[in-house]
Design a protein around this motif. Structure first.
Motif, mmCIF file in Angstrom:
data_model
loop_
_atom_site.group_PDB
_atom_site.id
_atom_site.type_symbol
_atom_site.label_atom_id
_atom_site.label_comp_id
_atom_site.label_asym_id
_atom_site.label_seq_id
_atom_site.Cartn_x
_atom_site.Cartn_y
_atom_site.Cartn_z
ATOM 1 N N PRO A 38 -11.777 8.699 13.122
ATOM 2 C CA PRO A 38 -10.887 8.006 12.192
ATOM 3 C C PRO A 38 -11.657 7.391 11.035
ATOM 4 O O PRO A 38 -12.799 6.969 11.175
ATOM 5 C CB PRO A 38 -10.234 6.923 13.065
ATOM 6 C CG PRO A 38 -11.190 6.721 14.195
ATOM 7 C CD PRO A 38 -11.836 8.045 14.450
ATOM 8 N N THR A 39 -11.020 7.350 9.889
ATOM 9 C CA THR A 39 -11.631 6.769 8.691
ATOM 10 C C THR A 39 -10.817 5.568 8.237
ATOM 11 O O THR A 39 -9.600 5.530 8.431
ATOM 12 C CB THR A 39 -11.691 7.798 7.554
ATOM 13 O OG1 THR A 39 -10.372 8.286 7.295
ATOM 14 C CG2 THR A 39 -12.567 8.977 7.934
ATOM 15 N N PRO A 40 -11.459 4.576 7.617
ATOM 16 C CA PRO A 40 -10.704 3.414 7.135
ATOM 17 C C PRO A 40 -9.804 3.787 5.967
ATOM 18 O O PRO A 40 -10.047 4.765 5.252
ATOM 19 C CB PRO A 40 -11.809 2.439 6.707
ATOM 20 C CG PRO A 40 -12.992 3.299 6.422
ATOM 21 C CD PRO A 40 -12.906 4.455 7.386
ATOM 22 N N ALA A 41 -8.767 2.995 5.789
ATOM 23 C CA ALA A 41 -7.811 3.258 4.715
ATOM 24 C C ALA A 41 -8.445 2.980 3.359
ATOM 25 O O ALA A 41 -9.219 2.023 3.213
ATOM 26 C CB ALA A 41 -6.570 2.390 4.898
ATOM 27 N N PRO A 42 -8.155 3.790 2.337
ATOM 28 C CA PRO A 42 -8.649 3.503 0.985
ATOM 29 C C PRO A 42 -8.117 2.163 0.489
ATOM 30 O O PRO A 42 -7.006 1.739 0.834
ATOM 31 C CB PRO A 42 -8.094 4.669 0.148
ATOM 32 C CG PRO A 42 -7.838 5.756 1.135
ATOM 33 C CD PRO A 42 -7.430 5.074 2.400
ATOM 34 N N ALA A 43 -8.918 1.510 -0.337
ATOM 35 C CA ALA A 43 -8.591 0.147 -0.755
ATOM 36 C C ALA A 43 -7.800 0.084 -2.064
ATOM 37 O O ALA A 43 -7.492 -1.006 -2.530
ATOM 38 C CB ALA A 43 -9.874 -0.672 -0.911
ATOM 39 N N GLY A 44 -7.473 1.217 -2.675
ATOM 40 C CA GLY A 44 -6.868 1.182 -3.994
ATOM 41 C C GLY A 44 -5.361 1.157 -4.024
ATOM 42 O O GLY A 44 -4.766 1.149 -5.114
ATOM 43 N N LEU A 45 -4.682 1.157 -2.855
ATOM 44 C CA LEU A 45 -3.224 1.237 -2.854
ATOM 45 C C LEU A 45 -2.560 0.051 -3.548
ATOM 46 O O LEU A 45 -1.670 0.250 -4.393
ATOM 47 C CB LEU A 45 -2.717 1.389 -1.421
ATOM 48 C CG LEU A 45 -1.201 1.547 -1.248
ATOM 49 C CD1 LEU A 45 -0.684 2.730 -2.045
ATOM 50 C CD2 LEU A 45 -0.836 1.687 0.222
ATOM 51 N N PRO A 46 -2.928 -1.202 -3.252
ATOM 52 C CA PRO A 46 -2.257 -2.312 -3.956
ATOM 53 C C PRO A 46 -2.471 -2.270 -5.462
ATOM 54 O O PRO A 46 -1.534 -2.520 -6.244
ATOM 55 C CB PRO A 46 -2.894 -3.566 -3.335
ATOM 56 C CG PRO A 46 -3.433 -3.110 -2.024
ATOM 57 C CD PRO A 46 -3.871 -1.704 -2.231
ATOM 58 N N TRP A 47 -3.709 -1.962 -5.909
ATOM 59 C CA TRP A 47 -3.955 -1.877 -7.343
ATOM 60 C C TRP A 47 -3.168 -0.726 -7.961
ATOM 61 O O TRP A 47 -2.663 -0.839 -9.087
ATOM 62 C CB TRP A 47 -5.446 -1.685 -7.596
ATOM 63 C CG TRP A 47 -6.272 -2.875 -7.258
ATOM 64 C CD1 TRP A 47 -7.039 -3.059 -6.153
ATOM 65 C CD2 TRP A 47 -6.393 -4.076 -8.029
ATOM 66 N NE1 TRP A 47 -7.651 -4.287 -6.181
ATOM 67 C CE2 TRP A 47 -7.270 -4.942 -7.328
ATOM 68 C CE3 TRP A 47 -5.849 -4.502 -9.239
ATOM 69 C CZ2 TRP A 47 -7.608 -6.203 -7.798
ATOM 70 C CZ3 TRP A 47 -6.180 -5.759 -9.717
ATOM 71 C CH2 TRP A 47 -7.056 -6.595 -8.998
ATOM 72 N N GLY A 48 -3.071 0.379 -7.253
ATOM 73 C CA GLY A 48 -2.315 1.509 -7.777
ATOM 74 C C GLY A 48 -0.842 1.195 -7.930
ATOM 75 O O GLY A 48 -0.226 1.553 -8.947
ATOM 76 N N VAL A 49 -0.269 0.528 -6.938
ATOM 77 C CA VAL A 49 1.146 0.146 -7.026
ATOM 78 C C VAL A 49 1.364 -0.820 -8.195
ATOM 79 O O VAL A 49 2.336 -0.705 -8.955
ATOM 80 C CB VAL A 49 1.610 -0.474 -5.696
ATOM 81 C CG1 VAL A 49 3.013 -1.050 -5.837
ATOM 82 C CG2 VAL A 49 1.580 0.578 -4.588
ATOM 83 N N ALA A 50 0.437 -1.777 -8.349
ATOM 84 C CA ALA A 50 0.569 -2.742 -9.448
ATOM 85 C C ALA A 50 0.477 -2.058 -10.812
ATOM 86 O O ALA A 50 1.260 -2.353 -11.727
ATOM 87 C CB ALA A 50 -0.515 -3.814 -9.317
ATOM 88 N N LEU A 51 -0.473 -1.132 -10.979
ATOM 89 C CA LEU A 51 -0.606 -0.430 -12.253
ATOM 90 C C LEU A 51 0.595 0.462 -12.522
ATOM 91 O O LEU A 51 1.051 0.575 -13.674
ATOM 92 C CB LEU A 51 -1.883 0.406 -12.260
ATOM 93 C CG LEU A 51 -3.184 -0.334 -12.569
ATOM 94 C CD1 LEU A 51 -4.373 0.606 -12.446
ATOM 95 C CD2 LEU A 51 -3.135 -0.941 -13.974
ATOM 96 N N THR A 52 1.130 1.114 -11.489
ATOM 97 C CA THR A 52 2.320 1.944 -11.678
ATOM 98 C C THR A 52 3.507 1.110 -12.113
ATOM 99 O O THR A 52 4.244 1.492 -13.045
ATOM 100 C CB THR A 52 2.647 2.687 -10.368
ATOM 101 O OG1 THR A 52 1.530 3.494 -9.987
ATOM 102 C CG2 THR A 52 3.857 3.577 -10.547
ATOM 103 N N ALA A 53 3.697 -0.034 -11.473
ATOM 104 C CA ALA A 53 4.795 -0.919 -11.875
ATOM 105 C C ALA A 53 4.586 -1.440 -13.294
ATOM 106 O O ALA A 53 5.540 -1.529 -14.084
ATOM 107 C CB ALA A 53 4.902 -2.088 -10.896
#
Length: 216
Positions: A13-28
């Motif tokens: 197993p690999t850890p989850a990427p850390a960019g999801l919150p920043w990506g959601v914020a930039l998309t919004a």
């Protein structure tokens, strides 16, 4: 105490990427900029074809922010898709498909996010043109759009081929321990279906949100 059985290479197993919150914020933020610019006055030196009275430069900036946000969020969304496949008492095929998605999230997630942004921008671009416009897309516009879509699709295809080559060792290990080849092919189909279930509705929702303010 019995030792834990050794997993095939590449199956940890690999850890989850850390960019999801920043990506959601930039998309919004990108969608908000597009909405604001489409309602503002036409004070920008950049002009787009068709009957559009807003600020074209602001719309382009908003779309660029949305594309960047989706590129950042793509790995996290792909990893989340793999985790969802492994929930609710999964079988061996779902476990294999989900773990593969989690391991390859960083490689294929960003191209998937960019492709999602490019496709979602097509209805928004169409909404810029009134129903009475003849030939809204000229030859240069069509060539530019085809180039963007082609480059994005080529990047995604390259990432998919690299992931396939990287999985070759894992596939060989699974075949050596007796895993049926049909199970591996089914796992690939399940992975593709999981990505389609996630990214197709996301693309549709983003295209609808981007096109509504431009159409009015």
């Amino acid at each position: 105490m019995r030792p834990e059985p050794k997993r095939p290479d590449g199956f940890a197993p690999t850890p989850a990427p850390a960019g999801l919150p920043w990506g959601v914020a930039l998309t919004a933020a990108g969608l908000a900029v597009e909405t604001y610019a489409s309602r503002g006055g036409s004070g920008s030196p950049v002009r787009l074809p068709g009957a559009f009275d807003g600020n074209p430069a602001g719309v382009l900036i908003g779309w660029a922010l949305t594309a960047l946000g989706l590129a950042l969020a793509g790995p996290g969304l792909t990893h989340l898709s793999g985790r969802m496949l492994q929930s609710l008492r999964p079988g061996a095929i779902r476990l294999l498909a989900g773990r593969s998605l989690m391991n390859e999230a960083r490689r294929i997630g960003a191209p998937l996010g960019v492709l999602c942004a490019v496709i979602s921008g097509v209805p928004a671009a169409t909404a810029l043109h009134g129903p009475g416009d003849d030939g809204p897309f000229g030859p240069l516009t069509g060539m530019g759009a085809a180039l963007i879509v082609g480059c994005t699709a080529a990047t995604l295809l390259t990432a998919a081929l690299e992931s396939k080559q990287e999985r070759s060792g894992t596939r060989a290990s699974l075949l050596r321990i007796g895993t049926p080849a049909v199970a591996l092919r089914t796992a690939v189909a399940v992975r593709s279906a999981a990505l389609a279930v996630l990214f197709i509705p996301l693309t549709w929702a983003l295209s609808a949100l981007a096109a509504v303010p431009l159409a009015h």
